[in-house]
Design a protein around this motif. Structure first.
Motif, short mmCIF file in Angstrom:
data_model
loop_
_atom_site.label_atom_id
_atom_site.label_comp_id
_atom_site.label_asym_id
_atom_site.label_seq_id
_atom_site.Cartn_x
_atom_site.Cartn_y
_atom_site.Cartn_z
N GLN A 280 82.70 47.19 57.10
CA GLN A 280 81.39 47.03 57.28
C GLN A 280 81.11 47.81 58.47
OE1 GLN A 280 79.80 43.18 57.19
NE2 GLN A 280 78.52 43.43 59.02
N ARG A 283 80.42 51.44 57.63
CA ARG A 283 78.93 51.60 57.06
C ARG A 283 77.95 51.67 58.03
NH1 ARG A 283 77.95 47.78 51.98
NH2 ARG A 283 76.27 49.35 51.59
N GLN A 284 78.23 51.17 59.27
CA GLN A 284 77.36 51.17 60.42
C GLN A 284 77.45 52.59 61.17
OE1 GLN A 284 78.72 47.71 62.59
NE2 GLN A 284 77.47 46.37 61.12
#
Length: 356
Positions: A280, A283-284
């Motif tokens: 996650q 993906r940032q």
């Protein structure tokens, strides 16, 4: 038979004990008190002047006090997270894998409002409390199956209270029995295409996208999928070709591949809790930027987890969409990449990044 989970009952507060905690300014107290004449609520340990008993009301959480119309004390900041509240929430989730734990319950554990628990937990862990609990079960189920436990044993040992719950939760991207046998009986379609970054392959089951990899040749690309799911039935599926094109466009033109996936196929990002947090975080990372492994570890709240972050990047099953190519060494060097360092360099250059 369908069952409905009922919300946990709010705990009954012993007002006499609670008042004694206020008088003693007990720092270990987990209740909160509000004062009718000021409209403020505090922790029992607050150093403000003690109120009259008849003006005091008690609450189990800041959220309950706020819902009753009281505002937080500016001195003791009762709505702020305690230093160990995250650990308390995490341990409570880990100790109750056999049932769903609601935000109201977690709020009482942490002494926070449900909204604050949700927000602070996701900020720190990268996933919501419910996602964290599902990932724990999924990781346990994977380990049980890989260690030779029967499917039934693995399901119950992982915290699922029935086999139907395990299948509904879909923690493996395929049924537990098929995962245990290397995907045996699973039909996985795939499509390949030549690209500026080598041959690209996407693979998907009826549940969604399960593989996106890069290789030197078409045969090597196909082999990556067969190695990951050695017992599955692998077949070419031309309908997946659009996903290959979308993946290429996401690199060359900066398009959001996740938007394409939402209409074409679900994305299966299954792994351990830590892997989910790393993926996650990846993906940032904005297009055109990189992070070092140590920076990513620090962002996750554990500066000593650099090697664990690198391992999570190395086990990423969905290239490009989870952009592990944007993670570099502390000096800016490319270090390793699951699909080749030169390919990593090409991907970064396509995004406008020139690395050493």
């Amino acid at each position: 038979m369908n069952t409905t989970l009922q919300p946990a009952a709010k705990p009954t507060i012993d007002t006499e004990s609670a008042w004694a905690q206020v008088l003693a300014r007990d720092p270990q107290a987990t209740i909160f008190y509000a004062v009718l004449t000021t409209g403020v609520f505090c922790r029992p340990a607050c150093t403000s002047r003690r109120p009259l008993r008849e003006n005091v009301r008690f609450f189990a959480s800041p959220g309950d006090a706020q819902a009753a119309g009281f505002r937080a004390c500016l001195r003791c900041k009762p709505s702020a997270a305690r230093g160990n509240s995250l650990d308390q929430v995490r341990k409570h989730l880990e100790a109750n894998l056999d049932r769903r734990v609601g935000l109201d319950e977690l709020g009482r554990v942490a002494g926070q409002s449900p909204f604050t628990v949700q927000r602070t937990f996701k900020q720190a862990m990268g996933v919501s409390p419910s996602q964290y609990q599902r990932a724990l079960r999924a990781g346990s189920l994977r380990s049980e199956l890989k260690n030779g436990a029967s499917v039934t044993e693995a399901i119950y040992n992982a915290g699922f209270n029935s086999s139907s719950r395990a299948y509904e939760a879909d923690p493996l991207g395929m049924t537990p029995a098929k995962f245990a046998s290397g995907g045996r009986g699973e039909r996985i379609g795939y499509a390949t295409a030549s690209s500026p970054f080598g041959w690209m392959i996407v693979g998907g089951t009826e549940r969604g996208l399960c593989w996106l990899a890069l290789a030197d040749t078409e045969a090597a690309a196909e082999q990556t999928l067969r190695d990951e799911f050695p017992a599955a039935e692998i077949h070419r599926d031309p309908s997946l070709a659009e996903l290959v094109i979308a993946a290429l466009d996401s690199v060359r033109e900066g398009r959001d591949l996740s938007e394409t996936l939402s209409s074409k196929s679900a994305l299966d990002l299954r792994g351990t809790v830590f892997q989910l947090r790393v993926w996650q975080a990846l993906r940032q990372i904005p297009r055109g930027q990189t992070r070092s492994y140590s920076q990513l570890a620090a962002d996750l709240g554990d500066a000593n987890a650099t090697r664990a972050v690198a391992r999570a990047c190395a086990t990423n099953r969905v290239a490009i969409l989870v952009p592990c190519h944007r993670v570099v060494g502390a000096s800016g060097s490319l270090t390793g990449y699951r699909w080749g360092v030169e390919r990593k360099r090409s991907l970064l250059e396509a995004e406008g990044i020139h690395s050493s």
